[in-house]
Scaffold this motif. Structure first.
Motif, PDB file in Angstrom:
ATOM      1  N   ASP A  76       6.970   6.128   6.612  1.00  0.00           N
ATOM      2  CA  ASP A  76       7.273   4.704   6.805  1.00  0.00           C
ATOM      3  C   ASP A  76       6.856   4.286   8.209  1.00  0.00           C
ATOM      4  N   GLY A  77       5.573   4.066   8.409  1.00  0.00           N
ATOM      5  CA  GLY A  77       5.064   3.671   9.713  1.00  0.00           C
ATOM      6  C   GLY A  77       5.229   2.182   9.949  1.00  0.00           C
ATOM      7  N   ARG A  78       5.099   1.776  11.227  1.00  0.00           N
ATOM      8  CA  ARG A  78       5.231   0.372  11.590  1.00  0.00           C
ATOM      9  C   ARG A  78       3.900  -0.264  11.961  1.00  0.00           C
ATOM     10  N   ALA A  79       2.826   0.506  11.944  1.00  0.00           N
ATOM     11  CA  ALA A  79       1.545   0.013  12.447  1.00  0.00           C
ATOM     12  C   ALA A  79       0.669  -0.510  11.304  1.00  0.00           C
ATOM     13  N   ASN A  80      -0.594  -0.740  11.620  1.00  0.00           N
ATOM     14  CA  ASN A  80      -1.566  -1.215  10.626  1.00  0.00           C
ATOM     15  C   ASN A  80      -2.290  -0.039   9.959  1.00  0.00           C
ATOM     16  N   TYR A  81      -1.600   1.085   9.855  1.00  0.00           N
ATOM     17  CA  TYR A  81      -2.125   2.275   9.188  1.00  0.00           C
ATOM     18  C   TYR A  81      -0.940   3.089   8.679  1.00  0.00           C
ATOM     19  N   LEU A  82      -1.241   4.014   7.770  1.00  0.00           N
ATOM     20  CA  LEU A  82      -0.215   4.849   7.155  1.00  0.00           C
ATOM     21  C   LEU A  82      -0.673   6.299   7.169  1.00  0.00           C
ATOM     22  N   LEU A  83       0.263   7.203   7.419  1.00  0.00           N
ATOM     23  CA  LEU A  83       0.001   8.638   7.346  1.00  0.00           C
ATOM     24  C   LEU A  83       0.598   9.161   6.047  1.00  0.00           C
ATOM     25  N   LEU A 118       1.474   7.159  -6.820  1.00  0.00           N
ATOM     26  CA  LEU A 118       0.522   8.215  -7.183  1.00  0.00           C
ATOM     27  C   LEU A 118       1.089   9.605  -6.873  1.00  0.00           C
ATOM     28  N   GLY A 119       2.339   9.655  -6.428  1.00  0.00           N
ATOM     29  CA  GLY A 119       2.986  10.937  -6.162  1.00  0.00           C
ATOM     30  C   GLY A 119       2.732  11.479  -4.772  1.00  0.00           C
ATOM     31  N   LEU A 120       2.296  10.624  -3.856  1.00  0.00           N
ATOM     32  CA  LEU A 120       1.962  11.070  -2.511  1.00  0.00           C
ATOM     33  C   LEU A 120       3.127  10.820  -1.553  1.00  0.00           C
ATOM     34  N   ARG A 121       3.288  11.713  -0.583  1.00  0.00           N
ATOM     35  CA  ARG A 121       4.291  11.514   0.462  1.00  0.00           C
ATOM     36  C   ARG A 121       3.704  10.611   1.537  1.00  0.00           C
ATOM     37  N   VAL A 122       4.392   9.511   1.817  1.00  0.00           N
ATOM     38  CA  VAL A 122       3.908   8.518   2.772  1.00  0.00           C
ATOM     39  C   VAL A 122       4.991   8.286   3.825  1.00  0.00           C
ATOM     40  N   LEU A 149       0.840  -1.198   0.000  1.00  0.00           N
ATOM     41  CA  LEU A 149       0.000   0.000   0.000  1.00  0.00           C
ATOM     42  C   LEU A 149       0.876   1.250   0.000  1.00  0.00           C
ATOM     43  N   THR A 150       1.970   1.216   0.745  1.00  0.00           N
ATOM     44  CA  THR A 150       2.911   2.340   0.750  1.00  0.00           C
ATOM     45  C   THR A 150       3.424   2.614  -0.657  1.00  0.00           C
ATOM     46  N   ALA A 151       3.856   1.556  -1.359  1.00  0.00           N
ATOM     47  CA  ALA A 151       4.379   1.709  -2.718  1.00  0.00           C
ATOM     48  C   ALA A 151       3.303   2.223  -3.666  1.00  0.00           C
ATOM     49  N   GLY A 152       2.071   1.737  -3.495  1.00  0.00           N
ATOM     50  CA  GLY A 152       0.973   2.183  -4.356  1.00  0.00           C
ATOM     51  C   GLY A 152       0.655   3.659  -4.163  1.00  0.00           C
ATOM     52  N   LEU A 153       0.676   4.108  -2.922  1.00  0.00           N
ATOM     53  CA  LEU A 153       0.428   5.526  -2.641  1.00  0.00           C
ATOM     54  C   LEU A 153       1.551   6.397  -3.198  1.00  0.00           C
TER      55      LEU A 153
END
Length: 349
Positions: free
Chosen positions: A288-295, A282-286, A275-279
């Motif tokens: 690198d979180g360790r949880a079951n969610y991403l900011l 799309l040109g989005l800043r993500v 999901l991180t790579a997919g976001l």
């Protein structure tokens, strides 16, 4: 009424007449374990009796699960209930929280007239907690909250730094509250828990069944502390029957769901980088979180555009330290994550 948190499926259904693809709540994407559902059904005939106010059977089983004495465990109606019980028991005059972090810490503190100081984490450091946080802990600060991993950033504070924070709190006469409600999603969670520090200072650890077991509607959490007198004060600062008999039965059954837990952990570990790579594609800043969610960061109009297309993110505009254009997304199943990425691509094109 303006709601603070994500997971408002009822509000979406009332507005659109259908359910959303909900990425706004960070709960297990595999749903309620079947064994837990069966246990709730089996407990229904006992619903005419008051529940055990001390959760004796559940605490005994949790003691084995967590490796701590049962008297060092207090169960509550979710972790949020325990946050409020703790604050009401202590009535701190001044407290320190990071920014951004979970909103209920400040809400509970402000309910007793406490002055809430915010330590603003640095965006250029991806909102990581560093040893600079220790310098903000000083005599006169009665309570410190540390979310581990932090919500909504997903950043995990290294255990040696948590220990350093605890020792600084001990030197200042400060209670440290470590919220580990999302920690058990990590396959290596045992390497990061603060349980080994219980007894080294004034420390309370918060945990919950809500997230890992997909039990948000059941409402069940627990606190760990070597200060049994404090736990007794927390027990007294709220209604006596805080945990229903159905929730207690659900908790007992959940602790047997070891295969389910391993499946959830494996799923998150597989899907979060995808999901991180997919976001990012799309040109989005993500982050690198360790949880079951991403900011991640995106145009301010993204959230509403997605809502109109049937998907819901958690807008982080109301988090101190963030603002419009920051969003949190849960990590869900592969097909759900792909559906989200497809909708995002449509909105962002």
């Amino acid at each position: 009424m303006q709601l603070v948190h994500g997971g408002d499926w009822a509000g979406y259904r009332a507005e659109f007449g259908r359910d959303a693809l909900d990425f706004s709540a960070n709960v297990s994407p595999l749903g309620l374990p079947e064994g837990v559902a069966r246990a709730i059904m089996a407990a229904l005939p006992t619903a005419d009796r008051y529940p055990d106010p001390l959760c004796r059977e559940l605490r005994a089983k949790l003691a084995l699960h967590e490796g701590v004495p049962a008297e060092q465990i207090l169960c509550g109606n979710g972790a949020a209930d325990l946050i409020f019980r703790l604050v009401w028991a202590q009535k701190p005059r001044r407290a320190l929280v990071t920014a951004p972090t979970f909103a209920e810490y400040a809400t509970a503190l402000e309910s007793v007239g406490c002055t809430v100081e915010r330590f603003f984490l640095r965006e250029q450091e991806d909102f990581a907690v560093t040893d600079a946080f220790c310098a903000a802990i000083r005599p006169g600060v009665d309570m410190v909250f540390l979310c581990q991993p932090n919500n909504p950033t997903g950043q995990l504070t290294a255990l040696p730094l948590v220990e350093q924070i605890l020792h600084r709190c001990a030197a200042c006469g400060t209670l440290l509250v470590v919220d580990e409600c999302f920690l058990d999603f990590l396959p290596d969670h045992a390497l990061h828990t603060a349980k080994g520090l219980l007894g080294e200072g004034d420390l309370v650890i918060l945990k919950a069944f809500t997230k890992l077991y997909g039990m948000a509607g059941v409402r069940l959490g627990y606190a760990l502390s070597a200060d049994t007198a404090l736990l007794e004060q927390m027990q007294a600062c709220g209604q006596p029957w805080g945990v229903s008999s159905l929730a207690q039965a659900a908790g007992l059954a959940a602790l047997e769901e070891t295969a389910y837990v391993e499946k959830v952990r494996a799923l998150i570990a597989e899907q979060r980088p995808r999901l991180t790579a997919g976001l990012r594609a799309l040109g989005l800043r993500v982050l690198d979180g360790r949880a079951n969610y991403l900011l991640f960061q995106a145009p301010e109009t993204l959230g509403e555009a997605l809502r109109q297309r049937g998907a819901v993110l958690r807008s982080c505009a109301n988090y101190p330290g963030l603002g419009p254009g920051w969003y949190r997304t849960a990590v869900r199943t592969g097909p759900e994550n792909e559906q989200l990425l497809k909708l995002l691509a449509e909105v962002l094109e």
